[in-house]
Design a protein around this motif. Structure first.
Motif, PDB file in Angstrom:
ATOM      1  N   TYR A 146       0.844  -1.196   0.000  1.00  0.00           N
ATOM      2  CA  TYR A 146       0.000   0.000   0.000  1.00  0.00           C
ATOM      3  C   TYR A 146       0.876   1.242   0.000  1.00  0.00           C
ATOM      4  N   ALA A 147       0.362   2.292  -0.611  1.00  0.00           N
ATOM      5  CA  ALA A 147       1.126   3.531  -0.698  1.00  0.00           C
ATOM      6  C   ALA A 147       0.767   4.421   0.478  1.00  0.00           C
ATOM      7  N   GLN A 148       1.797   4.889   1.148  1.00  0.00           N
ATOM      8  CA  GLN A 148       1.577   5.711   2.340  1.00  0.00           C
ATOM      9  C   GLN A 148       2.018   7.137   2.030  1.00  0.00           C
ATOM     10  N   PRO A 193      -3.061   0.833   8.715  1.00  0.00           N
ATOM     11  CA  PRO A 193      -1.959   1.807   8.736  1.00  0.00           C
ATOM     12  C   PRO A 193      -2.454   3.243   8.508  1.00  0.00           C
ATOM     13  N   THR A 242      -2.865   6.003   4.684  1.00  0.00           N
ATOM     14  CA  THR A 242      -2.874   5.249   3.445  1.00  0.00           C
ATOM     15  C   THR A 242      -4.252   5.400   2.830  1.00  0.00           C
ATOM     16  N   CYS A 293      -3.025   1.003  -3.968  1.00  0.00           N
ATOM     17  CA  CYS A 293      -2.287  -0.162  -3.483  1.00  0.00           C
ATOM     18  C   CYS A 293      -2.165  -1.210  -4.566  1.00  0.00           C
ATOM     19  N   ARG A 333      -9.842  -0.189   2.520  1.00  0.00           N
ATOM     20  CA  ARG A 333      -8.555  -0.166   3.233  1.00  0.00           C
ATOM     21  C   ARG A 333      -8.590  -1.059   4.469  1.00  0.00           C
ATOM     22  N   SER A 380      -6.594  -4.669   5.150  1.00  0.00           N
ATOM     23  CA  SER A 380      -5.738  -4.969   6.306  1.00  0.00           C
ATOM     24  C   SER A 380      -6.222  -6.225   7.015  1.00  0.00           C
ATOM     25  N   GLN A 397       2.176  -7.662   4.290  1.00  0.00           N
ATOM     26  CA  GLN A 397       1.822  -6.345   3.766  1.00  0.00           C
ATOM     27  C   GLN A 397       2.978  -5.384   4.005  1.00  0.00           C
ATOM     28  N   THR A 398       3.165  -4.484   3.070  1.00  0.00           N
ATOM     29  CA  THR A 398       4.228  -3.505   3.281  1.00  0.00           C
ATOM     30  C   THR A 398       3.842  -2.165   2.665  1.00  0.00           C
ATOM     31  N   ALA A 399       4.540  -1.125   3.099  1.00  0.00           N
ATOM     32  CA  ALA A 399       4.230   0.217   2.607  1.00  0.00           C
ATOM     33  C   ALA A 399       5.268   0.667   1.606  1.00  0.00           C
ATOM     34  N   ARG A 408       6.420   4.568   0.374  1.00  0.00           N
ATOM     35  CA  ARG A 408       6.075   5.945   0.756  1.00  0.00           C
ATOM     36  C   ARG A 408       6.151   6.886  -0.437  1.00  0.00           C
TER      37      ARG A 408
END
Ligand code: UDP
Ligand code: MG
Length: 322
Positions: A119-121, A152, A155, A159, A180, A184, A190-192, A194
């Motif tokens: 996912y993009a944070q 998170p 976010t 994604c 979202r 989760s 899962q990872t971000a 940025r």
């Protein structure tokens, strides 16, 4: 041959951005190592968006589209796209280019390393109002502290998801879909990644304050039972206050009979306090009961007016996905 990648793009009145958006995504898609399908979902737009989408589909067969029969909201538009996606790797991004498609290859790289959700944070929000930034800041922290799953902060829906995760999302019968949160909830690795969120390419924000507030309440109610407990706490608090007051009044009666604590103000405050505790509690209950009502009715999640570019085996969406 089925595509390797599906890129899902919900669209509501985006006539000014669509062509630029297509230019940017197709430039990125050309550099990918597998076949890409673009799934554009027209969420009941009132401008020329659908016509432009049809033209894009004519020009480029990678463009598939769905047109919902009315405006169902962003989360439902994404849900429809997920139902139709055929790729092994699914990416969701906004049409207004606030989510840069150039980030997708980096996300795919993470997927290769074994993550099922990337996912993009947002590090920064460029050119968004102070009010929006403030409310978003408070909301994400509140949600994090109340929700039962770890959602998170900062976010959005931008994604990448693995087929396995999308199959699970498609199997969820929920009417109130906070994607979202559901994303989760499924778990896996899962990872971000940025990024700094760009301003909108053109046009106005389609998420009005009302829609954002609705999404916020929905996410809290769908992912936390803490608000229900709030009324219990408020009740206990007012009981403690009442007990304290009665002891105090008794004490004053016995020691100083002309105590000042007999005025109208005291009674009025007590009545208003209790009245509001009760109304707030009923309101919170109502939020949950209203959602039970929605779920029990079990209506289809959305209705489709037009589908373009998919093979016929995919006409499964007017049914509830079970
Ligand atoms: N959108 C939609 N249906 C709606 C509202 C918005 O499909 O009812 C789409 C919109 O076209 C955009 C994305 O959802 O692609 C995000 O909307 P917007 O940029 O207005 O909101 P933001 O997330 O930037 O606040
Ligand atoms: Mg936007």
């Amino acid at each position: 041959m089925p595509p390797q990648y599906s890129w899902i793009i919900p669209i509501y009145n985006e006539e000014e951005t669509l062509r630029e958006m297509y230019r940017r995504i197709s430039a990125v898609a050309d550099r990918m190592d597998g076949l890409v399908e673009f799934i554009l979902i027209n969420d009941g737009s009132r401008d020329r968006s659908l016509q432009i989408i049809r033209e894009l589909h004519q020009q480029d067969k990678r463009v598939c589209y769905l047109s919902l029969a009315r405006n169902f909201g962003h989360q439902m538009a994404v849900t429809a796209g997920l139902n139709f996606a055929r790729g092994q790797v699914i990416v969701v991004l906004d049409a207004d280019l606030q989510d840069p498609p150039e980030l997708i290859p980096d996300m795919v790289e993470k997927w290769r390393q074994g993550y099922q959700v990337v996912y993009a944070q947002r590090l920064k929000r460029r050119k968004e109002t102070v009010f929006k930034r403030f409310t978003a800041y408070v909301f994400y922290r509140l949600l994090k502290s109340l929700a039962e799953v770890d959602i998170p902060t900062d976010t959005g829906d931008f994604c990448l998801m693995d087929r396995q995760v999308v199959d699970l999302l498609n199997a969820m019968p929920e009417q109130n879909r906070y994607i979202r949160g559901l994303r989760s909830w499924v778990g896996f690795q899962q990872t971000a990644i940025r990024f700094e969120r760009n301003p909108r390419f053109a046009g106005d924000v389609k998420y009005t304050f009302r829609k954002s507030l609705g999404l916020a309440v929905n996410s809290l109610v769908s992912f936390s039972k803490v608000p229900l407990r709030l009324s219990t706490y408020l009740g206990l608090l007012s009981a403690a206050l009442a007990l304290f007051m009665s002891v105090l009044v008794l004490y004053w009666r016995l020691t100083s009979p002309d105590s000042p604590l007999t005025g109208f103000a005291t009674i009025a405050i007590a009545i208003f306090f209790l009245g509001s505790v009760q109304l707030i509690s009923i309101g919170i209950l109502g939020e949950y009961i209203g959602r039970i009502y929605e779920e029990v009715k079990a209506r289809p999640l959305y209705t489709l007016a037009e589908v373009g570019g998919f093979a016929s085996q995919n006409s499964n969406s007017n049914k509830r996905q079970k």
